[in-house]
Design an enzyme around this catalytic site. Structure first.
Site, PDB file in Angstrom:
ATOM      1  N   LYS A  61     -77.932  16.870 -45.954  1.00 60.34           N
ATOM      2  CA  LYS A  61     -76.502  17.149 -45.957  1.00 60.34           C
ATOM      3  C   LYS A  61     -76.060  18.482 -45.999  1.00 60.34           C
ATOM      4  CE  LYS A  61     -76.207  12.937 -49.038  1.00 60.34           C
ATOM      5  NZ  LYS A  61     -75.785  12.181 -50.280  1.00 60.34           N
ATOM      6  N   ARG A 293     -75.712   4.443 -61.137  1.00 61.06           N
ATOM      7  CA  ARG A 293     -74.891   4.027 -59.921  1.00 61.06           C
ATOM      8  C   ARG A 293     -75.284   2.407 -60.141  1.00 61.06           C
ATOM      9  NH1 ARG A 293     -76.670   8.586 -55.648  1.00 61.06           N
ATOM     10  NH2 ARG A 293     -78.741   8.254 -56.881  1.00 61.06           N
TER      11      ARG A 293
END
Length: 307
Positions: A61, A293
């Site tokens: 990223k 998450r």
């Protein structure tokens, strides 16, 4: 958070629209957005002014734009503008004076690079977790090009410890599969380990494991090489499909350099689909807590590992 296909979409746009452009000047409107440039905003602006952006490269990223040597055409770059988009960062190309003027009032404009063609490259970041810096380049550990879009075996010093990603042309996927199998953890955790393979976030881990028919909690020590390769291919294939559609955009924050959002969220099989029928067998998709998450899978297509 933007995942690898979103970042690759931005890299491709930068390659097409700003590579070859020279930075005329830099406006740092929020110093926090250049906090990783330890010498400060003025130094960052000084190191960019008059420099030409020679390539657009990505690993995982992280994005970087290698800089030329003014007065030494053809010399190998030794530094680059490094960008990480964080949760909401955008790099937006303003292609004309009118576009520049329109973007000037953006409430989240943090840094602007004024370019020699009258346009600009704006770093916009609502949540301010992203950052820009000018960093030194160093040789890659394996002697191969630094990442997607790279011709030279160079990588920014802060990115050198990050593993190659599944869309990197220089990736040795057999070696990555062996590294996954050596881990003593669950397969989804291994996919998210940036030291093993970079750029696989929560969305594409879930989708890739579904394609590979492997449960997220499967122990990596129990995988054979063929299954590990199938998992990596599943994650890579879903990212390639997402890339073809511009990434997975859940809101207006995740856009390419022209401000257009992707549409792959409409094609997700399991991520965010708890209670919906599995596209393959019709069984309701299960959601489970995972590392603060969520993790999603089909209990039939991806049977839980035996204790």
């Amino acid at each position: 958070m933007p995942e690898l296909p979103e970042v690759e979409t931005v890299r491709d746009g930068l390659e097409r629209h700003v590579v070859g452009r020279t930075v005329r000047s830099v406006e740092v409107r929020r110093p926090y957005s250049v906090r990783r440039h330890v010498a400060g905003p003025a130094d960052l602006a000084g190191r960019l002014a008059g420099r030409t952006l020679t390539a657009a490269v990505r690993r995982g990223k992280f994005l970087w734009l290698p800089l030329d040597h003014p007065g030494a055409p053809g010399a190998t770059p030794d530094d680059a503008l490094l960008a990480h988009l964080g949760m909401s960062g955008q790099l937006l190309v303003r292609g004309s004076a009118a576009d520049v003027a329109a973007g000037d009032g953006h409430p989240h404009l943090r840094v602007r690079l004024v370019l020699d063609d009258g346009g600009a490259l704006d770093f916009v970041d609502q949540r301010t977790f992203g950052h820009l810096s000018v960093v030194d380049l160093e040789p890659t550990a394996d002697g191969r090009p630094g990442g997607a879009g790279a011709a030279l075996p160079l990588v920014p010093a802060p990115v050198g410890h990050i593993a190659r990603d599944l869309l990197d042309p220089a990736l040795d996927v057999e070696a990555v599969a062996r590294a996954v199998r050596r881990r003593r953890t669950q397969v989804k955790r291994a996919l998210l380990d940036q030291g093993v393979v970079s750029g696989v976030g929560n969305i594409y881990a879930d989708e890739g494991l579904w394609r590979a028919r492997v449960h997220p909690a499967t122990p990596t020590s129990g995988l054979d090489q063929a299954t590990a390769l199938r998992v990596l291919d599943g994650a890579a294939s879903v990212m390639r499909d997402a890339l073809a559609q511009g990434g997975t955009s859940f809101d207006a924050l995740y856009v390419n350099v022209n401000g257009a959002s992707g549409y792959f969220d409409r094609s997700l099989a399991v991520y965010g689909q708890a209670g919906e029928p599995c596209p393959r067998c019709g069984t309701p998709v299960v959601r489970e807590p995972f590392m603060n998450r969520s993790s999603h899978h089909c209990p039939v297509c991806q049977p839980a590992p035996r204790e």
